[in-house]
Design an enzyme around this catalytic site. Sequence first.
Site, PDB file in Angstrom:
ATOM      1  N   ASP A   1      37.376  34.947  13.104  1.00 54.46           N
ATOM      2  CA  ASP A   1      38.860  35.216  12.829  1.00 54.46           C
ATOM      3  C   ASP A   1      38.489  34.560  11.407  1.00 54.46           C
ATOM      4  O   ASP A   1      39.706  35.280  10.401  1.00 54.46           O
ATOM      5  CB  ASP A   1      40.060  34.870  13.341  1.00 54.46           C
ATOM      6  CG  ASP A   1      39.586  33.156  14.150  1.00 54.46           C
ATOM      7  OD1 ASP A   1      38.584  33.078  14.273  1.00 54.46           O
ATOM      8  OD2 ASP A   1      40.365  33.335  15.195  1.00 54.46           O
TER       9      ASP A   1
HETATM   10  C1  LAN Z   1      38.811  25.400  17.034  1.00 56.72           C
HETATM   11  C2  LAN Z   1      39.734  26.024  15.842  1.00 56.72           C
HETATM   12  C3  LAN Z   1      40.345  27.039  15.059  1.00 56.72           C
HETATM   13  C4  LAN Z   1      40.070  27.712  16.346  1.00 56.72           C
HETATM   14  C5  LAN Z   1      40.565  29.307  15.785  1.00 56.72           C
HETATM   15  C6  LAN Z   1      39.768  29.533  14.647  1.00 56.72           C
HETATM   16  C7  LAN Z   1      41.908  28.980  15.097  1.00 56.72           C
HETATM   17  C8  LAN Z   1      40.344  30.268  16.643  1.00 56.72           C
HETATM   18  O1  LAN Z   1      40.971  31.562  15.947  1.00 56.72           O
HETATM   19  C9  LAN Z   1      38.563  30.225  16.960  1.00 56.72           C
HETATM   20  C10 LAN Z   1      37.835  28.753  17.584  1.00 56.72           C
HETATM   21  C11 LAN Z   1      38.425  27.950  16.832  1.00 56.72           C
HETATM   22  C12 LAN Z   1      37.297  27.538  15.294  1.00 56.72           C
HETATM   23  C13 LAN Z   1      38.357  26.373  17.463  1.00 56.72           C
HETATM   24  C14 LAN Z   1      37.386  26.374  18.471  1.00 56.72           C
HETATM   25  C15 LAN Z   1      37.195  24.999  19.044  1.00 56.72           C
HETATM   26  C16 LAN Z   1      37.549  23.704  18.305  1.00 56.72           C
HETATM   27  C17 LAN Z   1      37.169  23.646  17.307  1.00 56.72           C
HETATM   28  C18 LAN Z   1      39.349  24.240  17.447  1.00 56.72           C
HETATM   29  C19 LAN Z   1      40.388  24.335  18.743  1.00 56.72           C
HETATM   30  C20 LAN Z   1      39.630  22.945  16.790  1.00 56.72           C
HETATM   31  C21 LAN Z   1      39.500  21.324  17.694  1.00 56.72           C
HETATM   32  C22 LAN Z   1      37.831  22.071  18.987  1.00 56.72           C
HETATM   33  C23 LAN Z   1      36.629  21.760  19.563  1.00 56.72           C
HETATM   34  C24 LAN Z   1      36.380  22.101  20.479  1.00 56.72           C
HETATM   35  C25 LAN Z   1      36.855  20.411  20.155  1.00 56.72           C
HETATM   36  C26 LAN Z   1      36.286  19.377  20.272  1.00 56.72           C
HETATM   37  C27 LAN Z   1      36.259  19.282  21.926  1.00 56.72           C
HETATM   38  C28 LAN Z   1      35.330  19.235  22.673  1.00 56.72           C
HETATM   39  C29 LAN Z   1      35.664  20.686  23.932  1.00 56.72           C
HETATM   40  C30 LAN Z   1      34.095  20.143  22.152  1.00 56.72           C
END
Ligand code: LAN
Length: 728
Positions: free
Chosen positions: A458
């Site tokens: 996305d």
């Molecule tokens: C994110 C942030 C952005 C998010 C969007 C683009 C909004 C979404 O549409 C797709 C998934 C994504 C890229 C995403 C995936 C998981 C993340 C990276 C996070 C929510 C930000 C933090 C999270 C990450 C997994 C945090 C660390 C924790 C663990 C369990 C490893």
Amino acid sequence: PWRTEAQGHLTVDENGDPKTDYSRWRLKDDHGRQTWHYLEIDEENDAWPQTVADKYHLGLPTDLPDLPEATTPLQAAENGLSFFSHLQLEPGNWACEYGGPMFLLPGIIITYYVTNTPIPPEYAIEIRRYLFHRQHPVDGGWGLHIEAHSSVFGTAMNYVTLRLLGVSEEDARMVKARGLLHGFGGAIYGPHWAKFWLSVLGVMDWDCVNPVPPELWLLPDWVPFAPWRWWIHMRQVFLPMSYLWSKKFTHPLDPLTKQIREELYTQPYDSIDFAAHRSSISDTDNYYPKTWILNTANWFLVKLWNPYIRPSFVTKRAEDWTWELIRMEDENTDYAGLGPVNNPMNMVACYLHDGPDSYSVRRHRERLNDYMWVKHEGMLANGTNGVQIWDTAFITQAIVVAGFADDPKWRPMLTKALEFFDDHQIRENVPDQEKCYRQHRKGAWPFSTKTQGYVVTDCTAEGLRSTIQLQEMHGYPRMISADRLKDAVDCLLIMQNPSGGFSEYENARGSEKLEMLNAAEVFGGIMVSHDYPECTTATVTALSLFSKFYPDYRSDEIQAVKEKAVRYIKRVQRADGSWYGSWGICFTYAALFALESLTSIGETYATSDYSRRGCEFLLSKQKEDGGWGESYLSSERHVYVQHQNSQVVQTAWACLALMEAEYPNKEPIRKGIKLIMSRQQANGEWLQEAIEGVFNQSCMISYPNYKLYWPIRALGLYAKTFGNEDIF
Ligand code: LAN
């Protein structure tokens, strides 16, 4: 071991804790790399003035003037944009805090400690302040995220963090936190990740940690549960974890850790049977209980494999191969890492493998700063190394939707934004991408920066859409060639799953049944890449826009991909007309993306039953005051839970969704718009309300810029759709 008091310029905050001088903090944005700097030397402080953005993020008065009072939506949007324009940074992007999760700082601070990395005193002071600000006022604990109930994970980890940062165990707040932790049964009732970190620090015995066997990395690729098939974040965390587990890395005991050992449990450290508590977990933490399959696998590993079978040559091969993959991840991201969990773990692995003064350890040390953020409550760790592309894309689109893109006043700002998209589009695949199991990424946009460099569907879709809007629709300079746009499309087209849906980082590589092996306990849906309505719909919307301007490029394939994707979107709509959103809260967020994508293929309220039911669902949730407000509990419980108050962000999403779907009756939308306008401040900004984002069903994460650009977009679209009438 560290100097934890800064030299001077300290004051005391409202809790009586030392506080740095906030007029000395600066946010540096070097090509999207965001780091905070504390200028202790007066000459440096004078030579680098604080910007409005610095002040805003630090919670200092910005002294921006009051704007002429808005009576129409367009004036309100313009006021909002005037405010927001001051926050753009030199490279063209917008920055923000990206906090929420309460388990990130502990991993980073434990890493500092066990790698003998001096922690800057100003960091220590501000992290302490942050954690005390976030301590639960009633029970004295911490939870999984800032709005969550207290848990063993949150309480044990943040307690330890504060102790490492020099807070006394006799501080009344620590006494209270310890009391709560003991009430839960002590740190032995924490989840797997807590046990892992505490063992690395040397305040828990490795016997208490369920196995993390690196041998799994030796399984042939065809094995249905081989780690390359797992969700990328689990895989990349499992990787250094398995290396450190196999080596049983532990920081040598010192006087402080010796003391902490006696604080975390309800009985003396030496009398604890750690092995008996490998699988113990407190109810407060147990979001996703371990399955019988996982328990059986753990039993086999602990009782048979490790003591009797595990051949040392296999262990050696597994450790070597794991190390190789750690090294590749580090090199591919210039030591920034995929995220703030695997990055510190990789750093500990580098410390162990390469030695304390190696390049890898030094580079990781610098990179950890990319995750830190300072706000009025102190210093926290961000969930990624920033939200650069994501926020910059949506502010661009908001300006376009609101009809401001051709206004010469905003052209320089949008030109800079376009420069940022140009700079951060990923131009090459990683070297040896098959070897390290990376997804094709040429042409993609990441969530944050190209250094992190992971394709996200996305984010690619929104980057593509914003670029087309600026370059093709509004005559901005063609910085990104047609070939590069096509690369982005190529990248998206291969990411469709057989189901028709799209995941975020990679094609689905494993069966949903792998969720049975989820060992993290505190999160749900983390083992494999799943299909997400948001990712799927954003891709459809972007492809539809692309084909308008490049009708000849792979048109049949694009058409086929879109049709399959739309069948998926329709299939996962619930009987009540809603979609479950995985990355924003929750049904309101998903409705926005879903309804917009249906319109992009010509299905609207008037013509499509799906669109109509989506609208009816939203309308049924509108509150008395005209707004929408959904609680984060929706994400956890998978049913719509009303927030007590209307939220500006969700009201904007709902209004946008209805307008995008061409819902014909303007009344409910006008009420929502009025609510948004009523919450706007005199300088054009909106204030922070409840948390906006989520991941893994249970952990919430902040998107502070949402409260600025989603209202601007909703106000602008309202004026365009229904006319710029006086609402106030
Ligand atoms: C994110 C942030 C952005 C998010 C969007 C683009 C909004 C979404 O549409 C797709 C998934 C994504 C890229 C995403 C995936 C998981 C993340 C990276 C996070 C929510 C930000 C933090 C999270 C990450 C997994 C945090 C660390 C924790 C663990 C369990 C490893």
